[in-house]
Design a protein around this motif. Structure first.
Motif, mmCIF file in Angstrom:
data_model
loop_
_atom_site.group_PDB
_atom_site.id
_atom_site.type_symbol
_atom_site.label_atom_id
_atom_site.label_comp_id
_atom_site.label_asym_id
_atom_site.label_seq_id
_atom_site.Cartn_x
_atom_site.Cartn_y
_atom_site.Cartn_z
ATOM 1 N N CYS A 76 0.818 -1.230 0.000
ATOM 2 C CA CYS A 76 0.000 0.000 0.000
ATOM 3 C C CYS A 76 0.848 1.276 0.000
ATOM 4 O O CYS A 76 0.382 2.341 -0.344
ATOM 5 C CB CYS A 76 -0.939 0.007 1.203
ATOM 6 S SG CYS A 76 -0.076 0.239 2.787
ATOM 7 N N CYS A 79 3.611 3.510 4.457
ATOM 8 C CA CYS A 79 4.833 3.764 5.230
ATOM 9 C C CYS A 79 5.780 4.678 4.454
ATOM 10 O O CYS A 79 6.364 5.603 5.018
ATOM 11 C CB CYS A 79 5.515 2.439 5.577
ATOM 12 S SG CYS A 79 5.868 1.406 4.157
ATOM 13 N N CYS A 112 1.313 1.383 9.282
ATOM 14 C CA CYS A 112 1.175 0.162 8.468
ATOM 15 C C CYS A 112 -0.131 -0.572 8.824
ATOM 16 O O CYS A 112 -0.337 -0.963 9.978
ATOM 17 C CB CYS A 112 2.373 -0.761 8.696
ATOM 18 S SG CYS A 112 2.181 -2.330 7.821
HETATM 19 S S1 SF4 Z 1 4.979 -2.266 5.050
HETATM 20 FE FE1 SF4 Z 1 2.855 -1.857 5.638
HETATM 21 S S2 SF4 Z 1 2.528 0.282 5.142
HETATM 22 FE FE2 SF4 Z 1 4.377 -0.341 4.101
HETATM 23 S S3 SF4 Z 1 3.728 -0.893 2.064
HETATM 24 FE FE3 SF4 Z 1 3.735 -2.759 3.285
HETATM 25 S S4 SF4 Z 1 1.683 -2.918 4.120
HETATM 26 FE FE4 SF4 Z 1 1.881 -0.849 3.360
#
Ligand code: SF4
Ligand code: SF4
Length: 294
Positions: A76, A79, A112
Protein backbone atom coordinates in the motif's frame (compact mmCIF):
# COMPACT_ATOMS: atom_id res chain seq x y z
CA UNK A 1 28.54 25.67 43.90
CA UNK A 2 25.09 26.55 45.09
CA UNK A 3 22.21 24.13 44.99
CA UNK A 4 24.08 20.82 45.32
CA UNK A 5 20.77 19.06 46.07
CA UNK A 6 19.51 19.37 42.53
CA UNK A 7 22.49 20.49 40.49
CA UNK A 8 22.47 23.39 38.10
CA UNK A 9 22.53 22.88 34.35
CA UNK A 10 24.03 25.40 31.97
CA UNK A 11 23.77 24.77 28.22
CA UNK A 12 26.28 26.47 25.91
CA UNK A 13 25.23 26.89 22.31
CA UNK A 14 26.04 28.73 19.12
CA UNK A 15 24.49 29.13 15.69
CA UNK A 16 27.39 27.38 13.96
CA UNK A 17 30.59 25.50 14.73
CA UNK A 18 33.91 27.20 15.48
CA UNK A 19 32.55 30.14 17.49
CA UNK A 20 34.11 29.12 20.80
CA UNK A 21 31.25 27.15 22.35
CA UNK A 22 33.55 24.38 23.59
CA UNK A 23 36.14 26.92 24.83
CA UNK A 24 33.45 28.57 26.97
CA UNK A 25 31.89 25.35 28.27
CA UNK A 26 35.11 23.51 29.19
CA UNK A 27 36.59 26.55 30.92
CA UNK A 28 33.43 27.31 32.91
CA UNK A 29 33.35 23.64 33.94
CA UNK A 30 37.07 23.79 34.86
CA UNK A 31 36.53 26.66 37.31
CA UNK A 32 34.91 24.28 39.70
CA UNK A 33 36.65 21.22 41.11
CA UNK A 34 33.70 18.80 41.03
CA UNK A 35 31.61 20.00 38.09
CA UNK A 36 30.34 17.85 35.22
CA UNK A 37 30.95 18.48 31.53
CA UNK A 38 28.63 16.91 28.95
CA UNK A 39 29.68 16.97 25.30
CA UNK A 40 26.48 16.74 23.26
CA UNK A 41 28.23 17.65 20.01
CA UNK A 42 28.02 13.99 19.09
CA UNK A 43 28.89 14.45 15.42
CA UNK A 44 32.19 16.14 16.24
CA UNK A 45 32.94 15.55 19.90
CA UNK A 46 36.15 17.22 21.00
CA UNK A 47 35.57 17.91 24.70
CA UNK A 48 37.50 14.73 25.53
CA UNK A 49 40.62 16.40 24.08
CA UNK A 50 40.46 18.97 26.90
CA UNK A 51 39.35 16.48 29.51
CA UNK A 52 40.96 13.10 28.66
CA UNK A 53 39.12 10.58 30.82
CA UNK A 54 40.69 8.51 33.53
CA UNK A 55 39.07 5.03 33.66
CA UNK A 56 36.79 5.70 30.70
CA UNK A 57 33.64 3.54 30.57
CA UNK A 58 31.95 3.11 27.20
CA UNK A 59 28.40 1.99 26.46
CA UNK A 60 26.76 1.36 23.11
CA UNK A 61 23.62 3.27 22.20
CA UNK A 62 20.96 1.55 20.10
CA UNK A 63 18.05 2.83 18.08
CA UNK A 64 15.02 1.00 16.63
CA UNK A 65 15.15 0.41 12.87
CA UNK A 66 12.15 -0.94 10.91
CA UNK A 67 12.11 -4.47 9.48
CA UNK A 68 9.46 -5.31 6.92
CA UNK A 69 7.81 -8.73 6.76
CA UNK A 70 7.26 -9.15 3.01
CA UNK A 71 4.66 -11.86 3.58
CA UNK A 72 2.45 -9.41 5.49
CA UNK A 73 3.11 -6.36 3.29
CA UNK A 74 0.30 -5.59 0.81
CA UNK A 75 2.26 -2.90 -1.05
CA UNK A 76 0.00 0.00 0.00
CA UNK A 77 3.05 2.33 0.46
CA UNK A 78 1.51 4.11 3.43
CA UNK A 79 4.83 3.76 5.23
CA UNK A 80 6.80 5.20 2.29
CA UNK A 81 4.48 8.21 2.05
CA UNK A 82 4.64 8.73 5.80
CA UNK A 83 8.42 8.78 6.18
CA UNK A 84 9.50 12.38 5.89
CA UNK A 85 13.16 11.37 5.97
CA UNK A 86 12.81 9.31 2.76
CA UNK A 87 14.21 6.32 4.62
CA UNK A 88 11.74 3.96 2.89
CA UNK A 89 11.19 3.17 -0.79
CA UNK A 90 8.98 0.71 -2.64
CA UNK A 91 11.27 -1.07 -5.11
CA UNK A 92 10.55 -4.27 -7.05
CA UNK A 93 7.34 -4.78 -5.08
CA UNK A 94 9.12 -4.68 -1.74
CA UNK A 95 9.66 -2.01 0.90
CA UNK A 96 13.35 -1.18 1.22
CA UNK A 97 14.67 0.43 4.42
CA UNK A 98 17.61 2.83 4.20
CA UNK A 99 18.85 2.26 7.71
CA UNK A 100 21.38 5.09 7.78
CA UNK A 101 18.81 7.80 7.12
CA UNK A 102 16.09 6.40 9.40
CA UNK A 103 15.48 8.65 12.43
CA UNK A 104 13.76 5.86 14.41
CA UNK A 105 10.53 7.81 14.84
CA UNK A 106 8.53 4.51 14.76
CA UNK A 107 5.83 6.20 12.66
CA UNK A 108 5.97 3.76 9.74
CA UNK A 109 5.12 0.95 12.16
CA UNK A 110 2.10 2.87 13.38
CA UNK A 111 0.67 3.63 9.94
CA UNK A 112 1.17 0.16 8.47
CA UNK A 113 -2.32 -1.36 8.15
CA UNK A 114 -1.10 -4.98 8.14
CA UNK A 115 1.41 -4.86 11.02
CA UNK A 116 4.13 -5.82 8.57
CA UNK A 117 6.66 -3.53 10.26
CA UNK A 118 8.54 -4.44 13.43
CA UNK A 119 11.68 -2.83 14.85
CA UNK A 120 15.13 -4.19 15.60
CA UNK A 121 17.76 -2.35 17.59
CA UNK A 122 20.77 -1.11 15.66
CA UNK A 123 23.91 0.57 17.09
CA UNK A 124 24.06 4.33 16.48
CA UNK A 125 27.05 5.25 18.59
CA UNK A 126 28.60 5.27 22.03
CA UNK A 127 28.53 7.18 25.29
CA UNK A 128 31.74 7.49 27.29
CA UNK A 129 31.98 8.52 30.91
CA UNK A 130 34.95 9.16 33.15
CA UNK A 131 36.74 11.80 35.19
CA UNK A 132 39.49 14.27 34.52
CA UNK A 133 41.07 16.02 37.51
CA UNK A 134 37.85 15.72 39.46
CA UNK A 135 35.59 16.84 36.61
CA UNK A 136 32.92 14.33 35.63
CA UNK A 137 33.04 13.96 31.86
CA UNK A 138 30.28 12.64 29.57
CA UNK A 139 30.93 12.36 25.86
CA UNK A 140 28.84 10.93 23.04
CA UNK A 141 29.90 9.83 19.59
CA UNK A 142 27.64 9.16 16.60
CA UNK A 143 28.76 6.37 14.24
CA UNK A 144 29.79 7.65 10.83
CA UNK A 145 26.88 7.60 8.38
CA UNK A 146 24.12 7.40 11.01
CA UNK A 147 21.30 9.88 10.60
CA UNK A 148 20.44 11.12 14.05
CA UNK A 149 22.46 11.67 17.21
CA UNK A 150 19.33 12.27 19.31
CA UNK A 151 19.35 8.79 20.96
CA UNK A 152 22.94 9.43 22.06
CA UNK A 153 22.10 12.87 23.44
CA UNK A 154 19.13 11.38 25.30
CA UNK A 155 21.43 8.79 26.83
CA UNK A 156 24.02 11.45 27.77
CA UNK A 157 21.33 13.58 29.41
CA UNK A 158 19.83 10.59 31.19
CA UNK A 159 23.21 9.61 32.64
CA UNK A 160 24.24 13.16 33.57
CA UNK A 161 20.86 13.93 35.11
CA UNK A 162 21.90 12.03 38.20
CA UNK A 163 24.58 14.66 38.84
CA UNK A 164 23.87 16.87 41.83
CA UNK A 165 26.46 19.43 40.85
CA UNK A 166 27.10 22.07 38.21
CA UNK A 167 26.56 20.48 34.78
CA UNK A 168 27.91 22.28 31.71
CA UNK A 169 26.30 21.01 28.50
CA UNK A 170 28.27 21.64 25.31
CA UNK A 171 25.49 21.58 22.69
CA UNK A 172 25.74 20.66 19.02
CA UNK A 173 26.12 23.71 16.74
CA UNK A 174 23.09 25.18 14.98
CA UNK A 175 19.43 25.43 15.92
CA UNK A 176 17.98 22.09 14.81
CA UNK A 177 15.94 19.63 16.87
CA UNK A 178 19.14 17.95 18.13
CA UNK A 179 20.00 21.26 19.86
CA UNK A 180 16.53 21.45 21.39
CA UNK A 181 17.09 18.03 22.92
CA UNK A 182 20.32 19.29 24.49
CA UNK A 183 18.88 22.44 26.06
CA UNK A 184 15.39 21.47 27.11
CA UNK A 185 16.37 20.65 30.70
CA UNK A 186 18.83 23.54 31.13
CA UNK A 187 18.46 26.10 33.91
CA UNK A 188 20.40 28.68 31.95
CA UNK A 189 21.70 29.06 28.36
CA UNK A 190 24.92 30.74 27.27
CA UNK A 191 24.92 31.77 23.60
CA UNK A 192 28.37 32.24 22.05
CA UNK A 193 28.66 34.60 19.07
CA UNK A 194 31.34 35.95 16.76
CA UNK A 195 31.59 39.68 15.93
CA UNK A 196 30.48 39.52 12.28
CA UNK A 197 27.26 39.91 10.32
CA UNK A 198 27.10 36.11 9.96
CA UNK A 199 27.80 35.83 13.68
CA UNK A 200 24.84 38.11 14.42
CA UNK A 201 22.65 36.12 12.02
CA UNK A 202 23.59 32.84 13.74
CA UNK A 203 23.06 34.46 17.12
CA UNK A 204 19.55 35.50 16.05
CA UNK A 205 18.76 31.85 15.17
CA UNK A 206 19.80 30.48 18.55
CA UNK A 207 18.21 33.43 20.32
CA UNK A 208 14.91 32.53 18.65
CA UNK A 209 15.38 28.93 19.78
CA UNK A 210 16.11 29.66 23.46
CA UNK A 211 13.24 32.17 23.56
CA UNK A 212 10.88 29.27 22.78
CA UNK A 213 12.03 27.42 25.90
CA UNK A 214 11.63 30.32 28.35
CA UNK A 215 15.05 29.56 29.85
CA UNK A 216 17.11 32.56 31.04
CA UNK A 217 20.06 33.28 28.81
CA UNK A 218 22.99 35.57 28.11
CA UNK A 219 25.62 36.01 25.41
CA UNK A 220 29.38 35.63 25.33
CA UNK A 221 30.90 37.68 22.52
CA UNK A 222 34.02 35.91 21.29
CA UNK A 223 36.93 37.01 19.06
CA UNK A 224 36.15 40.69 19.60
CA UNK A 225 38.28 43.40 17.94
CA UNK A 226 38.07 47.19 17.78
CA UNK A 227 35.89 46.91 14.66
CA UNK A 228 32.11 47.08 14.70
CA UNK A 229 30.44 44.13 16.37
CA UNK A 230 27.06 43.29 14.79
CA UNK A 231 26.47 40.61 17.45
CA UNK A 232 26.93 43.13 20.24
CA UNK A 233 24.53 45.49 18.44
CA UNK A 234 22.00 42.64 18.20
CA UNK A 235 22.30 42.05 21.96
CA UNK A 236 21.80 45.73 22.71
CA UNK A 237 18.80 46.01 20.40
CA UNK A 238 17.21 42.91 21.89
CA UNK A 239 18.17 43.67 25.49
CA UNK A 240 20.16 40.44 25.85
CA UNK A 241 22.65 40.40 28.75
CA UNK A 242 26.26 40.30 27.59
CA UNK A 243 28.04 37.99 30.02
CA UNK A 244 31.54 38.58 28.69
CA UNK A 245 33.54 39.88 25.76
CA UNK A 246 36.57 37.77 24.86
CA UNK A 247 39.08 39.64 22.72
CA UNK A 248 40.58 38.09 19.62
CA UNK A 249 43.84 36.73 21.04
CA UNK A 250 46.17 34.46 19.04
CA UNK A 251 47.63 33.12 22.30
CA UNK A 252 44.19 32.10 23.52
CA UNK A 253 43.55 30.50 20.11
CA UNK A 254 46.83 28.57 20.31
CA UNK A 255 46.28 27.33 23.88
CA UNK A 256 42.74 26.32 23.02
CA UNK A 257 43.66 24.51 19.83
CA UNK A 258 46.35 22.66 21.79
CA UNK A 259 43.56 21.32 24.04
CA UNK A 260 44.65 23.43 27.02
CA UNK A 261 42.23 24.70 29.66
CA UNK A 262 43.04 28.40 29.64
CA UNK A 263 41.70 29.06 33.15
CA UNK A 264 44.28 26.56 34.41
CA UNK A 265 47.04 28.03 32.28
CA UNK A 266 46.71 31.79 32.65
CA UNK A 267 45.58 33.89 35.59
CA UNK A 268 44.29 36.54 33.20
CA UNK A 269 41.81 34.09 31.65
CA UNK A 270 40.87 32.66 35.00
CA UNK A 271 39.79 36.15 36.04
CA UNK A 272 37.80 36.67 32.82
CA UNK A 273 35.95 33.34 33.21
CA UNK A 274 35.33 33.92 36.91
CA UNK A 275 33.74 37.25 36.05
CA UNK A 276 31.65 35.48 33.38
CA UNK A 277 30.54 32.95 36.00
CA UNK A 278 29.67 35.73 38.46
CA UNK A 279 27.63 37.44 35.78
CA UNK A 280 25.69 34.20 35.10
CA UNK A 281 25.10 33.84 38.84
CA UNK A 282 23.75 37.37 38.95
CA UNK A 283 21.47 36.73 35.98
CA UNK A 284 19.89 33.69 37.62
CA UNK A 285 19.77 35.29 41.05
CA UNK A 286 22.19 32.88 42.76
CA UNK A 287 25.12 34.13 44.79
CA UNK A 288 27.31 31.59 43.04
CA UNK A 289 26.56 29.18 40.23
CA UNK A 290 29.98 28.35 38.95
CA UNK A 291 31.97 28.31 42.16
CA UNK A 292 35.47 29.55 42.34
CA UNK A 293 36.76 26.61 44.27
CA UNK A 294 39.68 25.15 42.40
S1 SF4 B 1 4.98 -2.27 5.05
FE1 SF4 B 1 2.86 -1.86 5.64
S2 SF4 B 1 2.53 0.28 5.14
FE2 SF4 B 1 4.38 -0.34 4.10
S3 SF4 B 1 3.73 -0.89 2.06
FE3 SF4 B 1 3.74 -2.76 3.29
S4 SF4 B 1 1.68 -2.92 4.12
FE4 SF4 B 1 1.88 -0.85 3.36
S1 SF4 C 1 11.07 4.82 11.77
FE1 SF4 C 1 10.48 6.89 11.06
S2 SF4 C 1 12.32 7.61 10.07
FE2 SF4 C 1 12.58 5.42 10.25
S3 SF4 C 1 11.80 4.61 8.33
FE3 SF4 C 1 10.08 4.59 9.78
S4 SF4 C 1 9.03 6.54 9.40
FE4 SF4 C 1 11.05 6.70 8.48
Amino acid sequence: MENKEKGFRIAVLSGKGGTGKTLVSVNLAALQADSAYVDCDVEEPNGHLYFPMEKEAKTQVYSPIPQVNDDLCNGCRECVDFCRFYALAYINEKVKVFENICHSCLGCGLVCPTNAITFNNSTVGTVSTGKHQGIHVYSGSLEIGKASGIPIIKELLKKSHKEKRLVMTDCPPGSACIVMESIKDADYCVLVAEPTIFGAHNLALVHELVSLFHIPYGVVLNKCTDSKNPSEKYCEENKIPILAKLDFDPELGKLNSDGKIVVWEKEEYRTIFEEMASRIAKEVGHETVVGIER
